[in-house]
Design a protein around this motif. Structure first.
Motif, short mmCIF file in Angstrom:
data_model
loop_
_atom_site.label_atom_id
_atom_site.label_comp_id
_atom_site.label_asym_id
_atom_site.label_seq_id
_atom_site.Cartn_x
_atom_site.Cartn_y
_atom_site.Cartn_z
N ILE A 354 1.00 -1.08 0.23
CA ILE A 354 -0.14 -0.20 -0.25
C ILE A 354 0.48 1.28 -0.46
O ILE A 354 1.73 1.27 0.90
N SER A 355 0.82 2.33 -1.05
CA SER A 355 1.12 3.12 -1.56
C SER A 355 0.43 3.88 -0.49
O SER A 355 -0.76 4.28 -0.61
N PRO A 356 0.83 5.08 0.42
CA PRO A 356 -0.03 6.72 1.16
C PRO A 356 -0.25 7.48 -0.06
O PRO A 356 -1.90 8.21 0.51
N ASP A 357 0.14 6.87 -1.28
CA ASP A 357 -0.11 8.46 -2.65
C ASP A 357 -0.80 8.11 -3.53
O ASP A 357 -1.58 8.21 -4.21
N ARG A 358 -0.42 6.81 -3.57
CA ARG A 358 -1.30 6.73 -4.73
C ARG A 358 -1.75 4.59 -5.13
O ARG A 358 -1.66 4.21 -4.72
N ALA A 359 -4.01 4.72 -5.90
CA ALA A 359 -4.63 4.17 -5.32
C ALA A 359 -3.33 2.80 -6.16
O ALA A 359 -2.82 3.29 -7.54
N LEU A 360 -4.00 1.49 -6.13
CA LEU A 360 -3.34 -0.03 -6.60
C LEU A 360 -4.07 0.34 -7.69
O LEU A 360 -5.27 0.31 -8.00
N ARG A 361 -3.85 0.14 -9.07
CA ARG A 361 -4.83 -0.38 -10.29
C ARG A 361 -5.14 -1.95 -10.14
O ARG A 361 -6.04 -2.03 -11.09
#
Length: 573
Positions: A354-361
């Motif tokens: 999980i990135s705090p800034d980008r949604a997983l596609r």
């Protein structure tokens, strides 16, 4: 499918409700107070069913007796969500043994319906309605199994209120009337439906009296003859004849062979609270996987409704649902790596994605070490002895398959639609591939929370893939955000759609899916989510239906809550 509108055009409709300054109690989201009672509690999606459950317990029945009576009544009063043509799952706290019991009341596919038959018809997905998705209904078996172990009153007494209302009639409630009206155009073509579930070809209207004498007759046969009256008697033979006459495969032999099973509930510990679900073939462990991932974030510093809250929830859901699509299926037909899926170590691996800034596609399922080479009603009851029942029951798509055997007054479920057909002829086959005599992946899941070995909350949130998402939100609202039982259900909900699915057309997620936010999230949260790459939309109504009962471990007092989005009621005495 509800109509969706981009939140860009709906921002004015999303008031920020987090300011509780105008609420006397300070509970910002609660539409009403919790119900509090000293002896017993019932919470169902229909007020009359709730009253039936309370009457049963006042007359000496256990919480299991009350749950059965309420469920039987809901099959009459809310056929848009349940009925004896469907399946049932339950978790029960038994105060005598001080432990939880689980029952998997799901039925199997017809033994005469083969994968080759679907190939012969040129099908790549199982149809949503008609005879092909019909599987063995498991609800009646589950009633009698629960009753044999934990019931106190005769089953005839438990079924009597539903029989009475089926003969004398009851007024249809508002939300049920809405969904019934939407079902009739889709299902009226199927044999037996229009004559048993319409009034002159239309759905009953809000407040109109509805009677179902055929269902009354069926329930009376069950009351007199027990479980076998349904699975081996006249009812089973009527179902067999109806299916044979209408191109179906469900047979007398399938019904006679049916047997649900007692199963051990499984749990994870979330910040000192043990959250319990049932193992596959249901999807309950998706909620547990999500909680394991989210436990690694400090929500004491993350406000409810903030972009960080929604983002972390959605990303945990994507990760858990990738595993859901890959591993959840009937354990009789393949090993489900349960211990690994629910381990804290695996959760840490997934959390790191999980990135705090980008949604997983895109999200791939995990790879367990040994593998390196899967519409509804929910109700809950609690009695004076401390027994608590968490029960969920469904025909699947609202009113099920539309197949309504003549003279029986109920509709057969279409749960078989949940099987996978594509790729089942080549290896390695999907664990939820269709097979004769197999239980399909199940969406319906009851839940329970204990603390220090004592029962705390019996709850559920119905609604397809929303269910594990709803379970996680209730747990977080109670544990992380300090809400009371009613507020935890009334708070605005999040639903993510678009994950890879364990059923039918299993198209992998490639675009990150979409986030549906219920009215109540601020425009600042919406914009921040968009900046992280989330596709945020507004959806009208797919946020599930919640009921809950909590028990004070010191006083034994019960607290009840019911879904403000449904017709339901919590009540006690």
């Amino acid at each position: 499918m509800p109509v969706r509108f981009l939140l860009l055009f709906c921002a004015a409709l999303l008031p920020a409700l987090a300011d509780a300054a105008d609420r006397v109690t300070g509970h910002a989201f609660a539409t009403r107070s919790e119900v509090i009672a000293p002896h017993a509690m019932a919470a169902t999606s229909h007020p009359l069913a709730t009253q039936i459950a309370l009457d049963v317990m006042k007359q000496g029945g256990s919480a299991v007796d009350a749950a059965i009576a309420a469920n039987a009544a809901l099959g009459l009063m809310e056929p848009t969500g349940c009925g004896i043509g469907g399946d049932l799952f339950a978790i029960v706290w038994d105060p005598k043994t001080r432990r939880l019991y689980g029952y998997n009341g799901s039925g199997r596919s017809p033994r005469s319906l083969t994968l080759e038959e679907f190939r012969r018809r040129g099908l790549t997905d199982i149809p949503s309605h008609g005879p092909l998705p019909v599987s063995v209904p498991g609800a009646v078996d589950a009633w009698f199994a629960l009753h044999e172990r934990l019931g106190r009153r005769p089953m005839a007494a438990n079924l009597a209120p539903a029989i009475h209302y089926a003969r004398k009639g009851h007024p249809v409630h508002e939300v049920i009337a809405h969904y019934w009206e939407g079902s009739v155009p889709r299902l009226a073509q199927y044999p037996g439906f229009a004559e048993q579930f319409t009034i002159d070809g239309r759905a009953p209207r809000k407040g109109e009296l509805w009677r179902n004498p055929n269902l009354a007759d069926t329930l009376e046969k069950i009351a007199r003859g027990g479980r076998d009256a349904f699975y081996k008697g006249q009812i089973a033979r009527a179902i067999d004849a109806y299916m044979k006459a209408n191109g179906g495969f469900l047979s007398y032999e399938d019904l006679a062979a049916h047997q649900g099973e007692w199963v051990e509930p499984v749990s994870v510990n979330y910040r000192g609270y043990d959250v319990w679900e049932l193992p596959p073939n249901s999807q309950g462990i998706a909620a547990l996987q999500m909680l394991n991932i989210l436990e690694g974030f400090d929500f004491s510093k993350i406000p409810f409704g903030s972009a960080e809250h929604v983002h972390l929830f959605v990303e945990a859901k994507k990760l858990a649902f990738a595993d859901r699509a890959r591993f959840y299926a009937d354990p009789d037909f393949g090993k489900v790596p349960l211990d690994w899926l629910l381990s804290k170590e695996y959760a840490a691996q997934r959390r790191a994605l999980i990135s705090p800034d980008r949604a997983l596609r895109e999200v791939q399922p995990g790879t367990p070490p040994e593998l390196e080479e899967g519409d509804t009603i929910y109700l809950t009851t609690a009695d004076a002895d401390g027994m608590m029942v968490s029960l969920i029951q469904s025909n699947y798509r609202g009113m099920g398959s539309g197949m309504a055997p003549h003279g029986l007054g109920f509709i057969l479920q279409d749960r078989g639609e949940m099987f996978v057909l594509e790729g089942c002829d080549t290896g390695p086959a999907h664990p939820n591939c269709y097979a004769s005599g197999k239980r399909p992946f199940q969406t319906i899941i009851p839940a329970f929370i204990t603390r220090d070995g004592k029962p705390w909350v019996s709850f559920g949130v119905m609604g397809g893939a929303m269910q594990p998402q709803g379970h996680v939100q209730i747990v977080m609202n109670l544990v992380d955000f300090g809400m009371n039982l009613q507020e935890a259900g009334d708070a605005p909900r999040i639903q993510h759609e678009g994950s890879t699915d364990p059923t039918g057309a299993a198209t992998p997620m490639r675009d990150g899916g979409e986030v549906n936010l219920e009215t109540g999230f601020s425009w600042e949260t919406v914009r921040a989510l968009m900046r992280k790459g989330h596709r945020v939309t507004f959806a009208d109504g797919p946020y599930g239906g919640y009921q809950a009962i909590a028990r004070d471990p010191d006083t034994g007092v019960y607290f009840g809550a019911s879904e403000s989005r449904k017709d339901g009621q919590a009540a006690g005495y």
